[in-house]
Scaffold this motif. Structure first.
Motif, PDB file in Angstrom:
ATOM      1  N   VAL A  86       7.133  14.372 -16.125  1.00 32.42           N
ATOM      2  CA  VAL A  86       6.882  14.353 -14.685  1.00 32.42           C
ATOM      3  C   VAL A  86       5.387  14.441 -14.410  1.00 32.42           C
ATOM      4  N   ALA A  87       4.713  15.350 -15.130  1.00 27.97           N
ATOM      5  CA  ALA A  87       3.260  15.490 -14.962  1.00 27.97           C
ATOM      6  C   ALA A  87       2.548  14.209 -15.379  1.00 27.97           C
ATOM      7  N   PHE A  88       2.994  13.613 -16.472  1.00 26.19           N
ATOM      8  CA  PHE A  88       2.373  12.382 -16.976  1.00 26.19           C
ATOM      9  C   PHE A  88       2.508  11.254 -15.956  1.00 26.19           C
ATOM     10  N   GLU A  89       3.698  11.115 -15.383  1.00 19.99           N
ATOM     11  CA  GLU A  89       3.921  10.065 -14.390  1.00 19.99           C
ATOM     12  C   GLU A  89       3.056  10.256 -13.155  1.00 19.99           C
ATOM     13  N   ASN A  90       2.687  11.492 -12.873  1.00 22.14           N
ATOM     14  CA  ASN A  90       1.830  11.776 -11.722  1.00 22.14           C
ATOM     15  C   ASN A  90       0.344  11.752 -12.076  1.00 22.14           C
ATOM     16  N   GLY A  91       0.025  11.316 -13.301  1.00 17.00           N
ATOM     17  CA  GLY A  91      -1.377  11.217 -13.709  1.00 17.00           C
ATOM     18  C   GLY A  91      -2.049  12.555 -13.927  1.00 17.00           C
ATOM     19  N   LYS A  92      -1.252  13.554 -14.292  1.00 16.26           N
ATOM     20  CA  LYS A  92      -1.787  14.903 -14.505  1.00 16.26           C
ATOM     21  C   LYS A  92      -1.313  15.402 -15.871  1.00 16.26           C
ATOM     22  N   PRO A  93      -2.065  15.115 -16.923  1.00 16.62           N
ATOM     23  CA  PRO A  93      -1.633  15.496 -18.274  1.00 16.62           C
ATOM     24  C   PRO A  93      -1.412  16.995 -18.398  1.00 16.62           C
ATOM     25  N   MET A  94      -0.395  17.358 -19.153  1.00 20.45           N
ATOM     26  CA  MET A  94      -0.040  18.767 -19.279  1.00 20.45           C
ATOM     27  C   MET A  94      -0.236  19.252 -20.716  1.00 20.45           C
ATOM     28  N   GLU A  95      -0.843  20.414 -20.838  1.00 22.97           N
ATOM     29  CA  GLU A  95      -1.010  21.066 -22.127  1.00 22.97           C
ATOM     30  C   GLU A  95      -0.308  22.421 -22.072  1.00 22.97           C
ATOM     31  N   GLY A 129      -5.564  13.644 -11.205  1.00 23.08           N
ATOM     32  CA  GLY A 129      -6.102  13.561 -12.564  1.00 23.08           C
ATOM     33  C   GLY A 129      -6.354  14.892 -13.230  1.00 23.08           C
ATOM     34  N   SER A 130      -6.129  15.981 -12.517  1.00 21.21           N
ATOM     35  CA  SER A 130      -6.412  17.298 -13.077  1.00 21.21           C
ATOM     36  C   SER A 130      -5.386  17.659 -14.147  1.00 21.21           C
ATOM     37  N   PRO A 131      -5.820  18.128 -15.320  1.00 19.32           N
ATOM     38  CA  PRO A 131      -4.868  18.582 -16.329  1.00 19.32           C
ATOM     39  C   PRO A 131      -4.186  19.871 -15.883  1.00 19.32           C
ATOM     40  N   ILE A 132      -2.963  20.028 -16.321  1.00 19.16           N
ATOM     41  CA  ILE A 132      -2.180  21.233 -16.039  1.00 19.16           C
ATOM     42  C   ILE A 132      -2.005  21.997 -17.344  1.00 19.16           C
ATOM     43  N   THR A 133      -2.285  23.276 -17.335  1.00 18.89           N
ATOM     44  CA  THR A 133      -2.108  24.071 -18.544  1.00 18.89           C
ATOM     45  C   THR A 133      -1.063  25.158 -18.296  1.00 18.89           C
ATOM     46  N   LEU A 134      -0.296  25.423 -19.337  1.00 19.83           N
ATOM     47  CA  LEU A 134       0.728  26.467 -19.275  1.00 19.83           C
ATOM     48  C   LEU A 134       0.656  27.268 -20.568  1.00 19.83           C
ATOM     49  N   ARG A 135       0.638  28.595 -20.429  1.00 17.18           N
ATOM     50  CA  ARG A 135       0.571  29.462 -21.606  1.00 17.18           C
ATOM     51  C   ARG A 135       1.580  30.591 -21.473  1.00 17.18           C
ATOM     52  N   LEU A 136       2.227  30.899 -22.575  1.00 16.63           N
ATOM     53  CA  LEU A 136       3.079  32.081 -22.655  1.00 16.63           C
ATOM     54  C   LEU A 136       2.559  32.921 -23.805  1.00 16.63           C
ATOM     55  N   GLU A 137       2.234  34.172 -23.508  1.00 20.56           N
ATOM     56  CA  GLU A 137       1.658  35.038 -24.528  1.00 20.56           C
ATOM     57  C   GLU A 137       1.966  36.492 -24.211  1.00 20.56           C
ATOM     58  N   LYS A 138       1.702  37.344 -25.170  1.00 17.72           N
ATOM     59  CA  LYS A 138       1.924  38.771 -24.990  1.00 17.72           C
ATOM     60  C   LYS A 138       0.583  39.468 -24.877  1.00 17.72           C
ATOM     61  N   ASP A 139       0.468  40.389 -23.912  1.00 11.30           N
ATOM     62  CA  ASP A 139      -0.736  41.210 -23.823  1.00 11.30           C
ATOM     63  C   ASP A 139      -0.314  42.654 -23.582  1.00 11.30           C
ATOM     64  N   ARG A 140      -1.265  43.507 -23.279  1.00  3.73           N
ATOM     65  CA  ARG A 140      -0.969  44.935 -23.177  1.00  3.73           C
ATOM     66  C   ARG A 140      -0.038  45.273 -22.015  1.00  3.73           C
TER      67      ARG A 140
END
Length: 213
Positions: A86-95, A129-140
């Motif tokens: 979906v992001a790709f089709e909208n010209g917004k690459p996702m990482e 054209g803005s890239p979209i980033t998504l992160r899942l991580e553990k912190d304190r």
């Protein structure tokens, strides 16, 4: 809440009624089909809005389903894989980066909805054209879901209002949506003993952070 919801339902109802009247008096078959398509599309919008309202009402009332151990890593990864095209089709690459084997207590369907809402919001409102980033991580503080994207016409004061139900910036109104998704995400996060926030970084990037325990 009822007053706000009534206001949001007024627009699709107006379109449905007008299209029905025009379709009833139209002799051109092609134009009649167009009016019927409008009715169908607006009916689906109303259905989505009602479902969103019910979800929000449940989270705000404190109603919770029985909890279970949820593999949040798998849940967020499923969401990322679903939204990548979906992001790709909208010209917004996702990482995306998903730390494996992160587990929380809660409901998988609701937690998946948090990730979906953040990604859907990014696809709709990220700068062209803005890239979209998504992160899942553990912190304190626990397990953290972070999404970020370039944005336009959003200032620091507005980030505090984005989680208010039915709030939309002027740009968001032109992009569609009901202004209710982030309210649902906040309700789900709080129901899971967590929180969610939005903040601007580097002046033109917005980052949403959901803390879950």
């Amino acid at each position: 809440f009822v007053s706000d919801a009534s206001h949001e339902l007024k627009t699709p109802l107006t379109v449905i009624l007008s299209s029905a009247e025009l379709a009833a008096s139209e002799t051109d078959g092609e134009k009649s089909r167009q009016y019927l398509d409008n009715i169908h599309a607006e009916s689906l919008r109303m259905k989505d809005l009602v479902e969103d309202m019910l979800t929000l009402a449940r989270t705000e009332s404190g109603t919770r389903l029985p909890e279970e151990a949820v593999d949040l890593s798998d849940t967020v990864l499923e969401s990322a894989l679903a939204f990548e095209p979906v992001a790709f089709e909208n010209g917004k690459p996702m990482e995306y980066t998903v730390q494996p084997e992160l587990t929380v207590s809660g409901r998988s369907t609701q937690l998946r909805q948090v990730a979906d809402i953040l990604l859907d919001n990014a696809v709709k409102y990220a700068s062209p054209g803005s890239p979209i980033t998504l992160r899942l991580e553990k912190d304190r503080r626990g397990v953290v879901i972070r999404s970020s994207n370039g944005c336009e016409n959003v200032d620091a004061d507005e980030t505090k209002k984005l989680f208010d139900r039915f709030y939309r910036t002027d740009k968001a109104r032109s992009a569609g949506g009901f202004g209710i998704g982030l309210s649902i995400a906040r309700g789900i996060a709080e129901a899971h003993k967590g929180s969610i926030k939005a903040e601007l970084t580097d002046g033109n990037t917005i980052e949403f952070t959901a803390y879950l325990k």
